[in-house]
Design a protein around this motif. Structure first.
Motif, PDB file in Angstrom:
ATOM      1  N   MET A 107       6.447   8.657 -41.729  1.00 28.87           N
ATOM      2  CA  MET A 107       6.972   7.302 -41.669  1.00 28.87           C
ATOM      3  C   MET A 107       7.396   6.968 -40.249  1.00 28.87           C
ATOM      4  SD  MET A 107       9.236   6.284 -44.949  1.00 28.87           S
ATOM      5  CE  MET A 107       9.640   7.759 -45.844  1.00 28.87           C
ATOM      6  N   ALA A 108       6.997   5.802 -39.805  1.00 31.67           N
ATOM      7  CA  ALA A 108       7.408   5.329 -38.484  1.00 31.67           C
ATOM      8  C   ALA A 108       8.760   4.642 -38.596  1.00 31.67           C
ATOM      9  CB  ALA A 108       6.364   4.359 -37.942  1.00 31.67           C
ATOM     10  N   GLN A 109       9.682   5.062 -37.729  1.00 33.64           N
ATOM     11  CA  GLN A 109      11.028   4.494 -37.744  1.00 33.64           C
ATOM     12  C   GLN A 109      11.235   3.704 -36.457  1.00 33.64           C
ATOM     13  OE1 GLN A 109      14.932   6.746 -37.175  1.00 33.64           O
ATOM     14  NE2 GLN A 109      14.615   6.844 -39.385  1.00 33.64           N
ATOM     15  N   THR A 110      11.792   2.489 -36.606  1.00 30.00           N
ATOM     16  CA  THR A 110      12.051   1.613 -35.473  1.00 30.00           C
ATOM     17  C   THR A 110      13.460   1.057 -35.587  1.00 30.00           C
ATOM     18  OG1 THR A 110       9.735   0.906 -35.559  1.00 30.00           O
ATOM     19  CG2 THR A 110      11.217  -0.429 -34.232  1.00 30.00           C
ATOM     20  N   ILE A 111      14.201   1.063 -34.480  1.00 26.11           N
ATOM     21  CA  ILE A 111      15.503   0.400 -34.423  1.00 26.11           C
ATOM     22  C   ILE A 111      15.382  -0.725 -33.408  1.00 26.11           C
ATOM     23  CG2 ILE A 111      17.935   0.583 -33.774  1.00 26.11           C
ATOM     24  CD1 ILE A 111      17.886   3.485 -34.729  1.00 26.11           C
ATOM     25  N   ARG A 112      15.786  -1.923 -33.821  1.00 23.85           N
ATOM     26  CA  ARG A 112      15.739  -3.080 -32.923  1.00 23.85           C
ATOM     27  C   ARG A 112      16.780  -4.105 -33.357  1.00 23.85           C
ATOM     28  NH1 ARG A 112      13.517  -7.268 -35.667  1.00 23.85           N
ATOM     29  NH2 ARG A 112      11.875  -6.916 -37.178  1.00 23.85           N
ATOM     30  N   THR A 113      17.022  -5.098 -32.493  1.00 23.40           N
ATOM     31  CA  THR A 113      17.911  -6.188 -32.865  1.00 23.40           C
ATOM     32  C   THR A 113      17.130  -7.207 -33.692  1.00 23.40           C
ATOM     33  OG1 THR A 113      17.534  -7.273 -30.745  1.00 23.40           O
ATOM     34  CG2 THR A 113      19.508  -5.873 -30.924  1.00 23.40           C
ATOM     35  N   ALA A 114      17.858  -8.133 -34.290  1.00 22.11           N
ATOM     36  CA  ALA A 114      17.256  -9.047 -35.269  1.00 22.11           C
ATOM     37  C   ALA A 114      16.723 -10.330 -34.648  1.00 22.11           C
ATOM     38  CB  ALA A 114      18.296  -9.400 -36.336  1.00 22.11           C
ATOM     39  N   VAL A 115      15.748 -10.895 -35.335  1.00 22.39           N
ATOM     40  CA  VAL A 115      15.217 -12.224 -35.039  1.00 22.39           C
ATOM     41  C   VAL A 115      15.260 -13.031 -36.339  1.00 22.39           C
ATOM     42  CG1 VAL A 115      13.760 -11.468 -33.107  1.00 22.39           C
ATOM     43  CG2 VAL A 115      12.842 -11.452 -35.444  1.00 22.39           C
ATOM     44  N   GLU A 116      15.110 -14.339 -36.226  1.00 22.30           N
ATOM     45  CA  GLU A 116      15.212 -15.212 -37.399  1.00 22.30           C
ATOM     46  C   GLU A 116      14.278 -14.802 -38.537  1.00 22.30           C
ATOM     47  OE1 GLU A 116      15.346 -19.531 -37.045  1.00 22.30           O
ATOM     48  OE2 GLU A 116      16.115 -19.274 -34.997  1.00 22.30           O
ATOM     49  N   GLN A 117      13.117 -14.279 -38.205  1.00 19.01           N
ATOM     50  CA  GLN A 117      12.145 -13.884 -39.226  1.00 19.01           C
ATOM     51  C   GLN A 117      12.638 -12.725 -40.088  1.00 19.01           C
ATOM     52  OE1 GLN A 117      11.469 -14.490 -36.006  1.00 19.01           O
ATOM     53  NE2 GLN A 117      10.200 -16.323 -36.170  1.00 19.01           N
ATOM     54  N   ASP A 118      13.714 -12.066 -39.675  1.00 20.42           N
ATOM     55  CA  ASP A 118      14.276 -10.954 -40.443  1.00 20.42           C
ATOM     56  C   ASP A 118      15.251 -11.418 -41.533  1.00 20.42           C
ATOM     57  OD1 ASP A 118      12.975  -8.972 -38.844  1.00 20.42           O
ATOM     58  OD2 ASP A 118      14.552  -9.191 -37.321  1.00 20.42           O
ATOM     59  N   LEU A 119      15.525 -12.716 -41.590  1.00 19.05           N
ATOM     60  CA  LEU A 119      16.554 -13.240 -42.485  1.00 19.05           C
ATOM     61  C   LEU A 119      16.394 -12.800 -43.934  1.00 19.05           C
ATOM     62  CD1 LEU A 119      18.994 -15.019 -43.159  1.00 19.05           C
ATOM     63  CD2 LEU A 119      17.435 -16.989 -43.211  1.00 19.05           C
ATOM     64  N   ASP A 120      15.223 -12.958 -44.506  1.00 17.86           N
ATOM     65  CA  ASP A 120      15.039 -12.618 -45.926  1.00 17.86           C
ATOM     66  C   ASP A 120      15.262 -11.131 -46.181  1.00 17.86           C
ATOM     67  OD1 ASP A 120      14.566 -15.243 -46.695  1.00 17.86           O
ATOM     68  OD2 ASP A 120      12.392 -15.055 -46.474  1.00 17.86           O
ATOM     69  N   ALA A 121      14.770 -10.289 -45.288  1.00 17.54           N
ATOM     70  CA  ALA A 121      14.947  -8.846 -45.450  1.00 17.54           C
ATOM     71  C   ALA A 121      16.420  -8.469 -45.346  1.00 17.54           C
ATOM     72  CB  ALA A 121      14.119  -8.090 -44.410  1.00 17.54           C
ATOM     73  N   ILE A 122      17.125  -9.056 -44.389  1.00 15.06           N
ATOM     74  CA  ILE A 122      18.559  -8.777 -44.212  1.00 15.06           C
ATOM     75  C   ILE A 122      19.342  -9.197 -45.451  1.00 15.06           C
ATOM     76  CG2 ILE A 122      20.617  -9.512 -42.931  1.00 15.06           C
ATOM     77  CD1 ILE A 122      18.737  -9.581 -40.407  1.00 15.06           C
TER      78      ILE A 122
END
Length: 162
Positions: free
Chosen positions: A1-16
């Motif tokens: 599994m590929a793991q990524t850590i990043r800050t959020a953007v508006e497109q992440d709203l539903d997942a958050i």
């Protein structure tokens, strides 16, 4: 599994919003609308951990000069001050099936490093009694029962000072 850590953007709203709804009871969970406002004001203070296409965990919170985390901060994203002294942590969320793998810890370490690099005095969060020992592992010190009545439960304020 590929793991990524990043800050959020508006497109992440539903997942958050979906992760929050799974991690907290309705009385304590932020709503989709509240997250939309938070992302607008401080998406760069959301740290997201993705495993492949799944948002597995996230940590978020505003920055302020206020020393204590208050309930008003949860509801009013405009209280964010990018140049503030304290990084508040509103939520540490991990989907149930991803727990006990250190993901929240990775995100807390990322948030701590970011706050240090940004020249903050430290970080403040509130948690339930059963999690005081967990946050102490990262250097947070309990300041006792918080003034927060969020969700109708007892919260303990924890502070990590640099």
């Amino acid at each position: 599994m590929a793991q990524t850590i990043r800050t959020a953007v508006e497109q992440d709203l539903d997942a958050i919003a979906a992760v929050e709804a799974e991690c907290f009871p309705a009385a304590e969970a932020a709503t989709r609308a509240e997250f939309a406002e938070r992302l607008r004001y401080y998406g760069n203070h959301f740290w997201l951990l993705w495993e492949d296409e799944t948002l597995a965990a996230f940590v978020d919170g505003m920055v302020t000069d206020a020393a204590d985390l208050t309930d008003a901060m949860y509801a009013d994203a405009s209280l964010h001050n990018e140049n503030g002294a304290w990084q508040m942590i509103f939520g540490v969320n991990t989907l149930p099936e991803y727990r006990r793998r250190g993901l929240a810890g990775q995100l807390l370490e990322t948030a701590i490093a970011a706050a240090k690099q940004q020249g903050r005095k430290g970080l403040v969060l509130t948690c339930k009694d059963k999690l005081v020992h967990y946050y102490a592992r990262f250097g947070f010190v309990s300041e006792g029962v918080s003034g927060s009545v969020h969700g109708g439960v007892t919260w303990y304020q924890m502070r990590l000072t640099f």
